[in-house]
Scaffold this active site. Structure first.
Site, PDB file in Angstrom:
ATOM      1  N   ASP A   1       0.830  -1.209   0.000  1.00 31.45           N
ATOM      2  CA  ASP A   1       0.000   0.000   0.000  1.00 31.45           C
ATOM      3  C   ASP A   1       0.868   1.265   0.000  1.00 31.45           C
ATOM      4  O   ASP A   1       0.710   2.136   0.848  1.00 31.45           O
ATOM      5  CB  ASP A   1      -0.935  -0.017   1.206  1.00 31.45           C
ATOM      6  CG  ASP A   1      -1.888  -1.194   1.191  1.00 31.45           C
ATOM      7  OD1 ASP A   1      -3.083  -0.977   0.979  1.00 31.45           O
ATOM      8  OD2 ASP A   1      -1.428  -2.345   1.367  1.00 31.45           O
TER       9      ASP A   1
ATOM     10  N   TYR B   1      -2.008   4.203  -6.536  1.00 31.50           N
ATOM     11  CA  TYR B   1      -3.227   4.899  -6.109  1.00 31.50           C
ATOM     12  C   TYR B   1      -3.703   5.907  -7.146  1.00 31.50           C
ATOM     13  O   TYR B   1      -4.352   6.909  -6.823  1.00 31.50           O
ATOM     14  CB  TYR B   1      -3.028   5.572  -4.748  1.00 31.50           C
ATOM     15  CG  TYR B   1      -3.026   4.573  -3.620  1.00 31.50           C
ATOM     16  CD1 TYR B   1      -4.158   4.341  -2.854  1.00 31.50           C
ATOM     17  CD2 TYR B   1      -1.888   3.818  -3.336  1.00 31.50           C
ATOM     18  CE1 TYR B   1      -4.161   3.404  -1.834  1.00 31.50           C
ATOM     19  CE2 TYR B   1      -1.882   2.872  -2.322  1.00 31.50           C
ATOM     20  CZ  TYR B   1      -3.021   2.670  -1.579  1.00 31.50           C
ATOM     21  OH  TYR B   1      -3.026   1.727  -0.571  1.00 31.50           O
TER      22      TYR B   1
ATOM     23  N   HIS C   1      -3.811  -9.479  -0.879  1.00 33.17           N
ATOM     24  CA  HIS C   1      -3.996  -8.078  -0.503  1.00 33.17           C
ATOM     25  C   HIS C   1      -4.931  -7.892   0.683  1.00 33.17           C
ATOM     26  O   HIS C   1      -4.611  -7.169   1.618  1.00 33.17           O
ATOM     27  CB  HIS C   1      -4.507  -7.258  -1.690  1.00 33.17           C
ATOM     28  CG  HIS C   1      -4.545  -5.795  -1.386  1.00 33.17           C
ATOM     29  ND1 HIS C   1      -3.394  -5.061  -1.130  1.00 33.17           N
ATOM     30  CD2 HIS C   1      -5.583  -4.919  -1.254  1.00 33.17           C
ATOM     31  CE1 HIS C   1      -3.719  -3.806  -0.866  1.00 33.17           C
ATOM     32  NE2 HIS C   1      -5.034  -3.694  -0.932  1.00 33.17           N
TER      33      HIS C   1
ATOM     34  N   HIS D   1     -11.861  -2.157   6.820  1.00 34.28           N
ATOM     35  CA  HIS D   1     -11.905  -3.368   5.985  1.00 34.28           C
ATOM     36  C   HIS D   1     -12.135  -4.625   6.815  1.00 34.28           C
ATOM     37  O   HIS D   1     -11.679  -5.712   6.439  1.00 34.28           O
ATOM     38  CB  HIS D   1     -10.614  -3.503   5.166  1.00 34.28           C
ATOM     39  CG  HIS D   1     -10.292  -2.292   4.350  1.00 34.28           C
ATOM     40  ND1 HIS D   1     -11.154  -1.781   3.413  1.00 34.28           N
ATOM     41  CD2 HIS D   1      -9.201  -1.495   4.323  1.00 34.28           C
ATOM     42  CE1 HIS D   1     -10.605  -0.709   2.844  1.00 34.28           C
ATOM     43  NE2 HIS D   1      -9.437  -0.521   3.381  1.00 34.28           N
TER      44      HIS D   1
ATOM     45  N   HIS E   1      -3.826  -3.764   2.483  1.00 28.86           N
ATOM     46  CA  HIS E   1      -5.205  -3.248   2.498  1.00 28.86           C
ATOM     47  C   HIS E   1      -5.505  -2.381   3.716  1.00 28.86           C
ATOM     48  O   HIS E   1      -5.995  -1.264   3.582  1.00 28.86           O
ATOM     49  CB  HIS E   1      -6.191  -4.412   2.389  1.00 28.86           C
ATOM     50  CG  HIS E   1      -7.537  -4.022   1.868  1.00 28.86           C
ATOM     51  ND1 HIS E   1      -7.719  -3.059   0.882  1.00 28.86           N
ATOM     52  CD2 HIS E   1      -8.796  -4.471   2.181  1.00 28.86           C
ATOM     53  CE1 HIS E   1      -9.004  -2.944   0.616  1.00 28.86           C
ATOM     54  NE2 HIS E   1      -9.671  -3.781   1.387  1.00 28.86           N
ATOM     55  N   VAL E   2      -5.253  -2.897   4.914  1.00 29.66           N
ATOM     56  CA  VAL E   2      -5.437  -2.102   6.130  1.00 29.66           C
ATOM     57  C   VAL E   2      -4.164  -1.294   6.347  1.00 29.66           C
ATOM     58  O   VAL E   2      -3.073  -1.867   6.440  1.00 29.66           O
ATOM     59  CB  VAL E   2      -5.724  -3.003   7.346  1.00 29.66           C
ATOM     60  CG1 VAL E   2      -5.844  -2.167   8.615  1.00 29.66           C
ATOM     61  CG2 VAL E   2      -6.989  -3.813   7.115  1.00 29.66           C
ATOM     62  N   HIS E   3      -4.306   0.027   6.465  1.00 28.28           N
ATOM     63  CA  HIS E   3      -3.136   0.899   6.496  1.00 28.28           C
ATOM     64  C   HIS E   3      -2.575   1.015   7.911  1.00 28.28           C
ATOM     65  O   HIS E   3      -2.585   2.086   8.537  1.00 28.28           O
ATOM     66  CB  HIS E   3      -3.494   2.276   5.929  1.00 28.28           C
ATOM     67  CG  HIS E   3      -3.960   2.210   4.512  1.00 28.28           C
ATOM     68  ND1 HIS E   3      -4.632   3.233   3.886  1.00 28.28           N
ATOM     69  CD2 HIS E   3      -3.829   1.229   3.579  1.00 28.28           C
ATOM     70  CE1 HIS E   3      -4.913   2.887   2.646  1.00 28.28           C
ATOM     71  NE2 HIS E   3      -4.434   1.673   2.439  1.00 28.28           N
TER      72      HIS E   3
END
Length: 464
Positions: free
Chosen positions: A166, A198, A317, A327, A354-356
């Site tokens: 990410d 992005y 991901h 998420h 996916h999870v930041h």
């Protein structure tokens, strides 16, 4: 027993003790609290996005593994003014003879954007553990880079992977990449768990952002392979502007050796590298029963020879185990489909993005339910993988800061910060893993654990 044998046994015992200690101290939410600041993209005139000088100079140069065993490399680059040459010159460090490889050319249009000329060239039949130089831009402005091929595949071959996910192109993204580059634990290849540029966050999926991102990461990915995983920000499905073919920019720009592992699509595939067998899965392609991805994975897992590649690593991901509010449970249907296989084949590590933020799980599974009391929660399972979420590269969407409380028992360590990780495989039995937050010095480790290979422990136990 020889001194070498004694050292080896002590290392194994140390790894087992350290790993056991970590697993007994689960459920830690880090006391470090990162100052919450707005994530800001770097300006387009930043040095990291600079176009290389010279007429039709190759830009956005990147490499990845080009076959199943590490004896080939896919070299990719873009030219803007004209197609230029598809040829790559390459030579071993200690050789004066330059070899040639011929590549292919592609372009694509996305809404009101037309890409540059995108080149892909596979260099084959390389020698293991050898430094090669390569030159692109033949005939106009040439640029020269280098890479080192991995050692020959084998059970006790040491190798160090970097782990990034990410990423994006913000100031935090630059800090993450800089931290990785300066980490004293030197990664030799990057396992990238998805969400690259992005570009889809900008009006009309501004594909110029694919170009700037590729120039930004060139400083690393032109010299060591990044193993690509497709994330949700690679889908680029935008019917409102007439773009109905998913993954169009990603598949034109980033090639992977999917056919080498019998895959029918570039979103799921496998490679061997040193003592690791790496399986890449797609969270955003069909994965239900009898789909191509399902059929491929069902046939692929039994092929893994743990006597040759003892470390079985999966990249995807969307995480299956996630204790953040972001998420939450998005990976649940895929977990239900594939987790029994991961336990059966004793997958060691599963990395997702996916999870930041950052999180590491215990070895848990949720493949058996307690029908007496109705509790359907993950339980400790030493045949299960450790799940690590490392979607903390630093993109424009910012940090995930809200965690579910209380912290679930399956969650061993979590922290809302940006960073990267390294996985330093020592031999067939143990590997050293460390996560590094951006706020620390380059050598500081914020989370560490020794992983002991359970497949080989089972073999050892059965022979004693």
């Amino acid at each position: 027993m020889s001194a070498l044998g004694t050292t080896f046994v002590l290392a194994i015992l140390t790894a087992a003790v350290l790993n056991a200690a970590v697993l007994c101290n689960g459920g830690v939410t880090s006391s470090f609290v990162r100052k919450v600041e707005k994530t800001v993209d770097m300006p387009l005139d930043s040095d990291v996005f600079k176009v290389p000088p010279g007429y039709n100079a190759p830009q956005q140069v990147h490499i990845t593994q080009g076959d199943h065993v590490g004896k080939a490399v896919i070299v990719s680059w873009v030219t803007v003014e004209e197609p230029g040459s598809n040829t790559v010159l390459y030579w071993a460090e200690k050789s004066a003879h330059k070899n040639k490889a011929k590549g292919s050319l592609t372009r694509y249009k996305f809404y009101n954007y037309t890409s540059g000329f995108i080149h892909h060239c596979t260099i084959r039949n390389l020698e293991h553990e050898t430094k090669y130089y390569y030159e692109v831009g033949i005939g106009n402005t040439t640029r020269t880079f280098w890479f080192t091929t991995p050692p020959e595949v084998g059970p006790d071959v040491p190798y160090t992977f970097g782990l990034i996910g990410d990423l994006g192109q913000s100031y935090d993204s630059n800090r993450t990449l800089t931290h990785y580059e300066h980490n004293p634990i030197k990664g030799q290849a990057v396992l990238f768990v998805g969400d690259l540029s992005y570009a889809d966050n900008y009006p009309n999926h501004d594909n110029v952002r694919w170009d700037t991102w590729a120039r930004f990461v060139e400083r690393n990915v032109a010299y060591q392979p990044w193993i690509w995983t497709a994330g949700n920000h690679e889908i680029d499905f935008a019917p409102e502007i007439g773009e109905t073919k998913p993954f169009k920019p990603y598949t034109h720009r980033y090639r992977v050796p999917f056919k080498a592992s019998g895959s029918t699509a570039p979103f799921w595939y496998s490679i061997k590298r040193a003592s690791a067998y790496i399986i890449v899965l797609s969270s955003y392609s069909a994965y239900g029963k009898y789909t191509p991805q399902y059929n491929w994975l069902e046939a692929e897992l039994p092929k893994v020879n743990r006597s040759e590649t003892p470390w079985l690593i999966v990249l995807m991901h969307s995480p299956w185990y996630n204790s953040y509010n972001y998420h939450y449970m998005e990976g649940e249907t895929m977990r239900v489909m594939y987790e029994p296989w991961f336990v059966e084949y004793k997958v060691d590590l599963v990395f997702a993005g996916h999870v930041h933020a950052y999180e590491r799980s215990e070895r848990v599974s949720n493949v058996a339910y307690n029908i007496v009391n109705g509790i359907c929660t993950p339980v400790n399972d030493q045949s299960a993988p450790v799940y690590i979420t490392i979607g903390d590269g630093g993109n424009i969407e910012g940090l995930a800061t809200i965690m579910t409380e209380p912290q679930p028992k399956y969650s061993a360590f979590r922290e809302a910060s940006f960073g990267h990780a390294t996985l330093d495989i020592k031999n067939r039995t143990h590997a050293y893993y460390s996560w590094h937050r951006n706020q620390d010095g380059f050598a500081v480790k914020a989370d560490t654990v020794w992983f002991f290979n359970r497949f080989w422990r089972q073999i050892d136990d059965s022979t004693t």
